[in-house]
Each structure stands twice: as C-alpha cells, then as structure tokens.
Design a protein around this motif. Structure first.
Motif, PDB file in Angstrom:
ATOM      1  N   LYS A   1       0.903  -1.383  -0.071  1.00  0.00           N
ATOM      2  CA  LYS A   1       0.015  -0.001  -0.058  1.00  0.00           C
ATOM      3  C   LYS A   1       0.797   1.184  -0.241  1.00  0.00           C
ATOM      4  O   LYS A   1       0.698   2.387  -0.254  1.00  0.00           O
ATOM      5  CB  LYS A   1      -0.762   0.044   1.224  1.00  0.00           C
TER       6      LYS A   1
ATOM      7  N   SER B   1      -5.593   2.040  -3.654  1.00  0.00           N
ATOM      8  CA  SER B   1      -6.380   1.074  -3.013  1.00  0.00           C
ATOM      9  C   SER B   1      -7.764   1.501  -3.876  1.00  0.00           C
ATOM     10  O   SER B   1      -8.487   2.266  -3.728  1.00  0.00           O
ATOM     11  CB  SER B   1      -6.567   1.064  -1.619  1.00  0.00           C
TER      12      SER B   1
ATOM     13  N   THR C   1     -10.484   0.057  -2.854  1.00  0.00           N
ATOM     14  CA  THR C   1     -11.215   0.063  -1.458  1.00  0.00           C
ATOM     15  C   THR C   1     -11.551   1.454  -1.234  1.00  0.00           C
ATOM     16  O   THR C   1     -12.693   2.071  -0.964  1.00  0.00           O
ATOM     17  CB  THR C   1     -10.908  -0.956  -0.536  1.00  0.00           C
ATOM     18  N   TRP C   2     -10.343   2.184  -0.856  1.00  0.00           N
ATOM     19  CA  TRP C   2     -10.491   3.515  -0.594  1.00  0.00           C
ATOM     20  C   TRP C   2     -11.187   4.371  -1.412  1.00  0.00           C
ATOM     21  O   TRP C   2     -11.977   5.113  -1.193  1.00  0.00           O
ATOM     22  CB  TRP C   2      -9.095   4.236  -0.135  1.00  0.00           C
ATOM     23  N   ARG C   3     -10.743   3.928  -2.775  1.00  0.00           N
ATOM     24  CA  ARG C   3     -11.525   4.751  -3.934  1.00  0.00           C
ATOM     25  C   ARG C   3     -13.087   4.509  -3.773  1.00  0.00           C
ATOM     26  O   ARG C   3     -14.083   5.644  -4.007  1.00  0.00           O
ATOM     27  CB  ARG C   3     -10.931   4.201  -5.107  1.00  0.00           C
TER      28      ARG C   3
ATOM     29  N   LYS D   1     -14.302   6.813  -1.031  1.00  0.00           N
ATOM     30  CA  LYS D   1     -14.102   8.181  -1.474  1.00  0.00           C
ATOM     31  C   LYS D   1     -15.630   8.399  -2.382  1.00  0.00           C
ATOM     32  O   LYS D   1     -16.171   9.378  -2.052  1.00  0.00           O
ATOM     33  CB  LYS D   1     -13.205   8.726  -2.215  1.00  0.00           C
TER      34      LYS D   1
END
Length: 518
Positions: free
Chosen positions: A269, A274, A276-278, A281
């Motif tokens: 990372k 990532s 997942t973070w996208r 957001k």
C-alpha cells in the motif's frame, strides 16, 4: 410539478403543523346505505362462514401441506414442485386455464377463473420463500408444526407461514368454501404468480407479458391476507415506494491503478493505490457528512408535492395512531434522524426519498487477519423512490454523478428487476369495499398513503394496466424472513384466528363484487 428539497422540507413542516381535517379514517368511506345488511350479513354469506368454521381442521391441514413443500428461490430448492402444487390448487378452484409460464429465471404461473361475473379482479401470488438456517428454529421450518406461541394460542410455524404461502393457502380455503356453498365465486379472477419475489422479481414482467391485454379488462387488483398486527390493529397501504438497486464495483483493472488481477501484500500500500479507498471516497460524494441528505445532482427534482388526499391521510394517521406508529422500529433504534418526533419521522417515511448502503465488502472478511491490499471493492445500494421518481432516470443520475466526480471507472450494475412507485386513491371502489368490511368488524385501519417498502405489484397499478389496488383481511402472522416465522391458528380477543380470517376474505370478495361502482 416538481419540487426542490428546500420546498419539500417547508411543505412537510406546514403539513405537520396543520390541524387534521379528518378525525376518523371512516370519513373516507362512502358506503351505500344498508350495504352491510344487504350483503355481508346476508344468509348466503353466513352459510359460507358456517362452512369455514365446520371445516377448520381440514383447512389447517391444507395450509400445512403447502408450507411443507419447499420453495426457496435463492437455493433453487423445490421451486418446480411448488409451482406444480400451486397449479393443482388453482385447478381445484375450477380455473379452466392454468399454465406454467417460462421465464429467464424461475417459472411463473397464470390461471383464470371465469364465474361469468360482472367484475374481474387481478390477483397476485408469490410462491417462493426466503432461505433458512434450521438450527435457529425452535420447530423445523419445513415441518409446518402447530405449536403454542403466547400471547396467542396455536400457530403454524414454518418458512413462508405469513410471507406468503400460509396466508395464500388460507385464501384458497376461503375460495374453496365459497365454491362448496355457492357453486361459484362472486368475481372472475386472473391469477399471476411469481417464483422470484424474494430475488426482487427480476423476471415477473415476463410472466405478465403474454396476458397484458387480458389483464387490462380487470376492474381492480386485489390482495387478500392477514393484515392485523399482534395488537389487532390493521395497517392498510394504498401504494408503495419504488426501488432502484445497484451494485457499485471499483476494481484495480477497471481503474488502471492499484492491484490489477488479484490481491497483493498489504505492505505494498505504500506504493500502490487502493480500489477499496476509492470506492469509499466515491460513496462519500453522494451524501452529506451525516449520510442522510443525498448530494447527487437532480436526485430530488422529480418529486411531486403530496396531494390533498395524501396530506389528509397523513394528518389522520398521526392524529389517530401517533402512539402506535413505528413500534417495531422503536424497539431497534434509539432516535430518528435529526431527533425528529414520531410524526416527523412518519412524514419523511411516507413522502421522502432515500439512498441506502445495503452492503459493502472488499478483501478478507473472515476470522483472524489477512494482510492484503484488495484488487476489488463493491457496495450494494438502493434508492427508495417516491412519485414521480423513476428507476431509469435515477440510475442515470448515479452514473452521471460518478462521472462528474472523477469516478467514471466505477461500474454501476443494476440489481433485481426494480419496482416503480405505486399509488391508489382511497376513493377507489376496491379500497372502499375493503374499508366497508373493516367497518363491519368494528376495526378502523391505519391508512398509509404509501408504505416505505416496494413490491412488484406496482406493475399492476402503473401503465399499461393502471388498476386500482387494495389489500385486506383479518388474521396475523409474524417473523417473516426470520427464524420461527408463524401464522395464527387460534387468535385471542385482539387478533383473529384462521376461521375468522378466512371469513373476512369471503367478506372482501362479496363486498367488492356487490359494491355500487367499480
């Protein structure tokens, strides 16, 4: 006419502050003088009531037979066999047309009963059920045993007991009783049956399609079933919200960043993006910080203001039933959004739209730890739609929002068939007939302009069919979709048992058949 979010909130506040224009839901009833005495208290209806009481034991066995046949659509368990059993019941009713309808999923069933009557009703049946974990049940979910369940007497406990197979079996018992005494039903009936409602009815339109022209000849859409809660109160909804369900998927491959084909060690990372973070957001851009107001451009634009009838129904609802509304929700929550009062919460539940995350997942979610950087993340979301929000435009708004905020790589995949909003006037003859039966029983129902949930039955009330719709009947069942689902056999002083419930179904059929209009 469309309405902005700010206008909606102002209008809702004025609605809440307004004095109720009706003190009783029966002020919405325009029954013909002497109707109950002439029809519901007639000797012919009394004979049918007596027949039901005398055949209670046989009727219980018939309910158990239907419930013991599995029909779990998500597992594909017993679907074909249940469809065949349902067809046998419809043939027993005297339907000359009984057909298995193939779809791209589980089959539907069509049947037509011709009584040579003046009125024809459309009648919807779902024959599939939710899955179950037998270990969580106190009585085996497919045994359909009669057990004691205080504060009631005997109940039948089984998967589908109240949602909807046990309830439908009781309706068939009522219709059978009419046939045994009268020789024919008081109305013609077109049955359309769905084997995938628990999956969102993705193919029910294929069940309807071959029969649309014939269904246009129906006078109304009618649903019979136990409608009392555990306290004996009746909730009557004149419509439902629509639902637009989608799965949002963010993948490294689609994005062109982060892991491309498979998860990778989480230490990477430090050098890789990532998905997942996208996704998180992207979801955050759709709502305000509290998660309650939707920020998608145009999301609220199509909403029409509540009609005068809807406002009167709402005002009467909160005035007559304020202390008994949302009791189930209160047991499982501490406060409404913005610390609303109960009346404010009911107002928003009826008239407001919403955006919900049903589920979100990525990477490893099992026991213990797995230090990975996932290559893929997904979330299932649903929008509950009020008039005049529509599924297709709503999905387009979501796609446009993601593109506008730089998330064009995130997939928007439709889930299920989707149900549009639906609405029937309280003045419709089929609704008036059901209200007339409730008045005869001395039960004033809580009438909601629309319920917050959604149903494929919207396909009957919208173009091209445009049928007025109503549902009703005494009796009670509970724990739908949960362990120990039940339907009452022996009621108490508040709730009807199987005999009185089936008698009320007879009353609704005769009430509508003989109603002065419709």
């Amino acid at each position: 006419m469309t309405i902005s979010r700010q206008e909606f909130l102002k209008l809702s506040a004025r609605t809440l502050a307004a004095a109720a224009t009706s003190s009783s839901f029966f002020t919405f009833l325009d029954a013909a003088p002497g109707f109950a005495e002439g029809v519901l208290r007639s000797e012919r209806v009394r004979k049918i009531h007596t027949y039901i009481a005398e055949h209670k034991g046989q009727h219980i066995v018939r309910v158990q037979e239907y419930l013991r046949q599995p029909s779990v659509s998500s597992w594909g368990l017993g679907i074909k066999e249940c469809a065949e059993l349902l067809m046998s019941y419809l043939k027993r009713l005297g339907c000359k047309e009984v057909e298995l309808v193939k779809t791209d999923g589980h089959p539907g069933v069509w049947a037509y009963y011709d009584a040579g009557a003046a009125k024809t009703v459309s009648f919807y049946i779902m024959y599939d059920t939710q899955p179950f974990d037998e270990k969580q049940w106190s009585s085996p979910p497919l045994a359909a045993n009669v057990v004691k369940l205080p504060p009631f007497g005997d109940v039948i406990m089984a998967r589908g007991a109240v949602n909807d197979k046990g309830a439908d079996a009781m309706v068939f018992n009522a219709m059978d009783s009419i046939l045994e005494v009268e020789g024919k039903l008081p109305v013609n009936i077109m049955f359309t049956c769905d084997g995938e409602e628990e999956q969102g009815s993705p193919h029910f339109h294929q069940v309807l399609a071959p029969y649309l022209e014939r269904l246009k000849k129906c006078n109304a859409h009618l649903t019979l079933g136990p409608s009392q809660d555990r306290n004996g109160d009746i909730v009557m909804a004149l419509g439902g919200k629509g639902i637009c369900s989608n799965e949002l998927v963010c993948s490294g491959k689609g994005w062109g960043r982060g892991p491309q084909e498979r998860p990778i060690h989480s230490s990477r990372k430090a050098i890789l993006d990532s998905p997942t973070w996208r996704l998180i957001k992207a979801l955050n851009t759709m709502v305000k910080a509290d998660g309650n107001q939707v920020l998608i451009d145009g999301y609220y634009d199509a909403i029409r203001p509540p009609s005068e009838e809807e406002l009167q129904l709402y005002q009467t609802l909160v005035k007559k039933f304020s202390s008994r509304l949302l009791t189930d929700e209160k047991e499982n929550s501490k406060a409404w959004i913005n610390d609303w009062s109960d009346a404010e919460a009911v107002r928003h539940l009826i008239f407001d739209s919403s955006l919900n995350i049903d589920g979100i997942w990525s990477g490893y979610t099992g026991p213990g730890n797995a230090t990975i950087l996932p290559d893929r993340a997904a979330a299932k979301i649903d929008c509950r739609l009020v008039p005049n929000q529509e599924i297709k435009p709503m999905r387009e708004l979501i796609r446009r929002h993601l593109d506008k905020h730089g998330f064009s790589d995130i997939e928007v995949n439709p889930m299920g068939g989707g149900d549009e909003f639906t609405q029937t006037s309280v003045k419709a003859p089929v609704v008036q007939a059901v209200l007339g039966v409730y008045k005869e029983y001395g039960i004033e129902p809580a009438i909601w302009p629309r319920e917050a949930g959604s149903s494929p039955e919207a396909q009957f009330t919208r173009p091209p069919l445009n049928l007025a719709a109503a549902s009703g009947g005494l009796g009670h069942g509970g724990r739908a979709h949960s362990a120990d689902e039940y339907i009452i056999i022996e009621g108490n002083e508040k709730v009807a048992g199987i005999v009185k419930a089936e008698q009320s179904f007879v009353d609704v059929l005769f009430a509508y058949a003989n109603w002065p209009a419709g």
